[in-house]
Design an enzyme around this catalytic site. Structure first.
Site, mmCIF file in Angstrom:
data_model
loop_
_atom_site.group_PDB
_atom_site.id
_atom_site.type_symbol
_atom_site.label_atom_id
_atom_site.label_comp_id
_atom_site.label_asym_id
_atom_site.label_seq_id
_atom_site.Cartn_x
_atom_site.Cartn_y
_atom_site.Cartn_z
ATOM 1 N N HIS A 140 0.810 -1.222 0.000
ATOM 2 C CA HIS A 140 0.000 0.000 0.000
ATOM 3 C C HIS A 140 0.843 1.271 0.000
ATOM 4 O O HIS A 140 0.415 2.296 -0.504
ATOM 5 C CB HIS A 140 -1.014 -0.031 1.145
ATOM 6 C CG HIS A 140 -2.201 -0.875 0.793
ATOM 7 N ND1 HIS A 140 -2.383 -2.123 1.314
ATOM 8 C CD2 HIS A 140 -3.206 -0.677 -0.093
ATOM 9 C CE1 HIS A 140 -3.489 -2.647 0.785
ATOM 10 N NE2 HIS A 140 -4.008 -1.802 -0.065
ATOM 11 N N ARG A 144 -10.256 4.372 -2.419
ATOM 12 C CA ARG A 144 -9.872 3.660 -1.198
ATOM 13 C C ARG A 144 -10.100 4.615 -0.030
ATOM 14 O O ARG A 144 -9.497 5.680 0.000
ATOM 15 C CB ARG A 144 -8.392 3.274 -1.233
ATOM 16 C CG ARG A 144 -8.015 2.206 -2.244
ATOM 17 C CD ARG A 144 -6.534 1.886 -2.096
ATOM 18 N NE ARG A 144 -6.132 0.707 -2.845
ATOM 19 C CZ ARG A 144 -5.615 0.754 -4.079
ATOM 20 N NH1 ARG A 144 -5.458 1.915 -4.693
ATOM 21 N NH2 ARG A 144 -5.271 -0.359 -4.687
ATOM 22 N N ARG A 183 -15.137 2.355 -2.059
ATOM 23 C CA ARG A 183 -14.946 1.066 -1.395
ATOM 24 C C ARG A 183 -15.024 1.278 0.109
ATOM 25 O O ARG A 183 -14.401 2.196 0.643
ATOM 26 C CB ARG A 183 -13.586 0.482 -1.771
ATOM 27 C CG ARG A 183 -13.384 -0.901 -1.178
ATOM 28 C CD ARG A 183 -12.086 -1.506 -1.612
ATOM 29 N NE ARG A 183 -10.958 -0.840 -0.979
ATOM 30 C CZ ARG A 183 -9.691 -1.150 -1.227
ATOM 31 N NH1 ARG A 183 -9.406 -2.077 -2.123
ATOM 32 N NH2 ARG A 183 -8.709 -0.534 -0.620
ATOM 33 N N GLU A 239 -11.285 -10.734 -4.947
ATOM 34 C CA GLU A 239 -9.852 -10.734 -4.642
ATOM 35 C C GLU A 239 -9.442 -11.901 -3.751
ATOM 36 O O GLU A 239 -8.303 -12.001 -3.326
ATOM 37 C CB GLU A 239 -9.430 -9.391 -4.037
ATOM 38 C CG GLU A 239 -10.267 -8.916 -2.882
ATOM 39 C CD GLU A 239 -9.895 -7.512 -2.390
ATOM 40 O OE1 GLU A 239 -8.815 -7.015 -2.718
ATOM 41 O OE2 GLU A 239 -10.711 -6.927 -1.650
ATOM 42 N N ASN A 252 -4.359 -7.256 -6.992
ATOM 43 C CA ASN A 252 -3.254 -7.145 -6.021
ATOM 44 C C ASN A 252 -3.375 -8.239 -4.958
ATOM 45 O O ASN A 252 -2.415 -8.917 -4.626
ATOM 46 C CB ASN A 252 -3.266 -5.787 -5.316
ATOM 47 C CG ASN A 252 -3.208 -4.638 -6.287
ATOM 48 O OD1 ASN A 252 -2.819 -4.834 -7.434
ATOM 49 N ND2 ASN A 252 -3.583 -3.450 -5.856
ATOM 50 N N ASP A 253 -4.590 -8.363 -4.432
ATOM 51 C CA ASP A 253 -4.799 -9.398 -3.422
ATOM 52 C C ASP A 253 -5.065 -10.757 -4.046
ATOM 53 O O ASP A 253 -4.632 -11.775 -3.514
ATOM 54 C CB ASP A 253 -5.966 -9.007 -2.500
ATOM 55 C CG ASP A 253 -5.509 -8.058 -1.419
ATOM 56 O OD1 ASP A 253 -4.459 -8.329 -0.813
ATOM 57 O OD2 ASP A 253 -6.175 -7.029 -1.206
ATOM 58 N N ARG A 309 2.149 -9.947 -0.835
ATOM 59 C CA ARG A 309 2.329 -8.833 -1.766
ATOM 60 C C ARG A 309 3.337 -7.801 -1.278
ATOM 61 O O ARG A 309 3.766 -6.955 -2.051
ATOM 62 C CB ARG A 309 0.982 -8.166 -2.071
ATOM 63 C CG ARG A 309 0.314 -7.535 -0.891
ATOM 64 C CD ARG A 309 -1.121 -7.128 -1.183
ATOM 65 N NE ARG A 309 -1.233 -5.752 -1.649
ATOM 66 C CZ ARG A 309 -2.376 -5.125 -1.842
ATOM 67 N NH1 ARG A 309 -3.529 -5.759 -1.654
ATOM 68 N NH2 ARG A 309 -2.412 -3.886 -2.244
ATOM 69 N N CYS A 367 -9.522 -3.417 -10.816
ATOM 70 C CA CYS A 367 -8.949 -2.229 -10.182
ATOM 71 C C CYS A 367 -7.603 -2.526 -9.535
ATOM 72 O O CYS A 367 -7.049 -1.707 -8.824
ATOM 73 C CB CYS A 367 -9.913 -1.631 -9.161
ATOM 74 S SG CYS A 367 -10.308 -2.755 -7.830
HETATM 75 C C1 PEP Z 1 -6.554 -5.145 -4.942
HETATM 76 O O1 PEP Z 1 -6.414 -5.940 -4.011
HETATM 77 O O2 PEP Z 1 -6.248 -5.419 -6.121
HETATM 78 C C2 PEP Z 1 -7.078 -3.804 -4.699
HETATM 79 C C3 PEP Z 1 -7.412 -3.009 -5.688
HETATM 80 O O3 PEP Z 1 -7.203 -3.377 -3.430
HETATM 81 P P1 PEP Z 1 -5.981 -2.998 -2.453
HETATM 82 O O4 PEP Z 1 -4.741 -2.860 -3.295
HETATM 83 O O5 PEP Z 1 -6.358 -1.739 -1.782
HETATM 84 O O6 PEP Z 1 -5.919 -4.162 -1.529
HETATM 85 MG MG MG Z 2 -7.329 -5.640 -2.124
#
Ligand code: PEP
Ligand code: MG
Length: 596
Positions: free
Chosen positions: A198, A305, A341, A440, A463-464, A474, A511
């Site tokens: 993040h 976010r 979100r 995710e 991402n997750d 990650r 996203c």
């Molecule tokens: C993701 O997990 O891809 C996402 C967009 O949310 P974050 O990166 O905030 O976990």
């Molecule tokens: Mg996420």
């Protein structure tokens, strides 16, 4: 042992936020200060306690002055962290323990405070004082200030440094990042972290170049070293020679030229050569980013976010604060839509009084919707704010980390309850507000056909999803080589989720950061994604790519990729396809993408 000065030393990490910058290193590695350790005589004890208390008072005064000096309202909204620091300086555990060490062990203040920190550190997970336990990083930040005041050193006062600096840290949480005076930060580099941590995402949001996962940055770099960092390639040079500096300046000039060229695409529609319109939206962390999103050609906010609203403060945001923030978002992006979100706290983002900083496995712990389900009042307050704002523009609600049907039903039930309450009080809101689920977690993707009946849209959070599907943390630089968006497993999952969404007749967005990768975006388009949301800066280049291809050809490209059994094969084929299909064009604009 003194650290030797490095000359023209190259180190390599993970490019987290693009841009080439140079500047003096500013170390926020708090434990780097070498502490003088002295034994004292009984008759010196009172004097030493006085000296310690004076340093505490001096630290408080500095914090007060810093707070008063912040005029920029954007920075000011994060200033409550300074109050948190002042409260630590008043904390009995912190102050009294140190005084006890001075008195009982007959040691100087620096040593005594160090002993307090040591004790707090080992006892961190079990100490009664919940507040201290949860603010470990702040504790170290404040202690560094006290040490400096004791030792007459003012090294880490960033405001006293002329010009912009490159912040060098072992780790930076999003909260750490936000409490800096960002006007003085040219770039960030850290020992740990991955491209989708993040903090990396936040640095892209702030448009500050960053390199993470360098492993040795804080041990090799001294405060004041001249650094060049390349946030695209992940290269960092310590005290570069003139020749090396010149080569970076040259590369920077080329990149700037390309960026200017690509920026011309911002105002053009994201449309393939055969006329398929794709909606490109922006991921943002702060409402203040909306103008940048628009300037880069975003057709809405695909992911807002909301965590930053909750970070670096003692009190939770009120319903009114939520409402005002989301209303500003809705109005500033109107008539385009914005997807809000709900709180995704946990993982690498903590809430001081709630998140369990001592969870063994925070990524799989009390995160996101799980937290909201536990702290339903916090959840309801946010939902009320969103609903009230929904009558001022086009808003959608997105629930993070949904793992299955029961969870989404429960979230919807709570939303229904909040809606009924508002209706009863005659508060207006968009009664048809669309509800979406982040996809995710592997269980959500496997049951996407069932989930699709429960919501109005999906948004894939790669991402997750990649982290959980491939079991690759990650934010862990040691396993980042395994973090592979084009892994056959990921492509299969995405294809499956897209099919489920389309069979149910709902749109599907992406996203995750994958949406902004020039090669990956072709694959995602070929897999049938309807909407793409990404950091604002990446929108023009993505438009450029989309405008180069025919949708139909990406569909067959997407299909072809399933013939391969490894990510390496997939990437090799993809690079070959792109090189053949766009000779010159792709290489000129995205040379890094074509390197194996
Ligand atoms: C993701 O997990 O891809 C996402 C967009 O949310 P974050 O990166 O905030 O976990
Ligand atoms: Mg996420």
């Amino acid at each position: 042992m003194a650290i030797q000065q490095q000359i023209n030393k190259f180190i390599h990490g993970i490019g987290a936020s693009s841009g080439i910058v140079s500047g003096k290193a500013f170390l926020v590695e708090r434990l780097k200060i070498r502490l003088p350790q002295r034994r004292i005589n009984s008759w010196q004890v009172n004097e030493e306690v006085e000296r310690f208390l004076k340093a505490i008072e001096e630290s408080k005064k500095q914090l007060r002055e810093t707070k008063e000096k912040i005029l920029d309202p954007e920075v000011r909204q994060h200033a409550f962290i300074l109050d948190v620091h002042m409260m630590i300086l008043d904390d009995q555990m912190f102050v009294q323990n140190t005084i006890d060490h001075i008195r009982k062990r007959k040691v100087n203040s620096e040593w005594a405070l160090d002993l307090t920190l040591e004790k707090l550190d080992t006892a961190f997970k079990t100490i009664e004082d919940e507040y201290l336990r949860e603010r470990r990083s702040d504790l170290y930040y404040v202690s560094a200030r006290v040490f400096q005041n004791l030792m007459g050193r003012k090294l880490d006062d960033i405001t006293k440094i002329k010009g912009k600096v490159i912040v060098v840290a072992h780790d930076l949480s999003p909260a750490d990042t936000l409490q800096m005076n960002l006007n003085q930060v040219a770039g960030f580099i850290t020992d740990i972290g991955g491209r989708v941590s993040h903090t990396a995402i936040l640095s892209r949001s702030l448009e500050i170049p960053a390199v993470v996962g360098l492993e040795v940055a804080t041990s090799l770099i001294n405060g004041g070293d001249l650094l060049i960092i390349d946030g695209e390639t992940g290269d960092v040079v310590i005290n570069p020679t003139e020749e090396v500096s010149r080569s970076f300046v040259e590369r920077k000039r080329r990149i700037k030229f390309m960026e200017r060229e690509v920026l011309k695409y911002a105002s053009l529609p994201a449309e393939t050569m055969d006329g398929i319109r794709v909606r490109l939206q922006a991921n943002i962390e702060m409402v203040e980013e909306v103008p940048s999103a628009k300037a880069h050609g975003a057709e809405g906010i695909g992911l807002y976010r909301t965590e930053i609203l909750y970070l670096n403060r003692k009190e939770l945001p009120t319903e009114e604060e939520h409402f005002q923030t989301y209303r500003k978002l809705a109005e500033s992006i109107s008539p385009a839509p914005a997807t809000i979100r709900t709180l995704d706290i946990g993982g690498d983002k903590f809430l001081p009084d709630y998140s369990k900083g001592n969870e063994t496995n925070p990524a799989m712990g009390l995160r996101a919707i799980r937290f909201s389900m536990k702290e339903t009042e916090i959840f309801k307050t946010q939902l009320k704010g969103i609903l009230r704002a929904s009558s001022h523009g086009k808003l959608r609600i997105l629930f993070p980390m949904i793992s299955g049907i029961e969870e989404i039903r429960r979230a919807k039930a709570i939303l229904g309850e909040v809606k009924r309450g508002l209706s009863k009080s005659r508060v207006s809101y968009d009664r048809g507000i669309k509800i979406g689920a982040m996809i995710e977690i592997p269980s959500a993707s496997i049951t996407a056909d069932l989930l699709a009946r429960e919501v109005d849209f999906f948004s894939i959070g790669t991402n997750d999803l990649i982290q959980y599907a491939l079991a690759v943390d990650r934010i862990n630089e040691h396993v980042s080589y395994l973090y592979e968006p084009l892994h056959p497993a990921i492509l299969r999952i995405v294809r499956m989720v897209v099919q489920s969404a389309h069979q149910a007749g709902i749109p599907i967005a992406i996203c995750g950061e994958m949406a902004a990768e020039p090669l990956d975006v072709l694959v995602l388009l070929g897999l049938g994604l309807d909407e793409f949301s990404m950091n604002p800066v990446s929108i023009p280049k993505t438009k450029k790519i989309l405008r180069l291809v025919r949708y139909e050809e990406t569909r067959s490209l997407g299909e072809k990729l399933f013939r391969f059994s490894t990510a390496t094969e997939i990437k090799r084929y993809l690079r070959g396809w792109v090189a053949e299909r766009f000779p010159g064009e792709f290489r000129t604009f995205f040379p890094e993408e074509l390197k194996a």
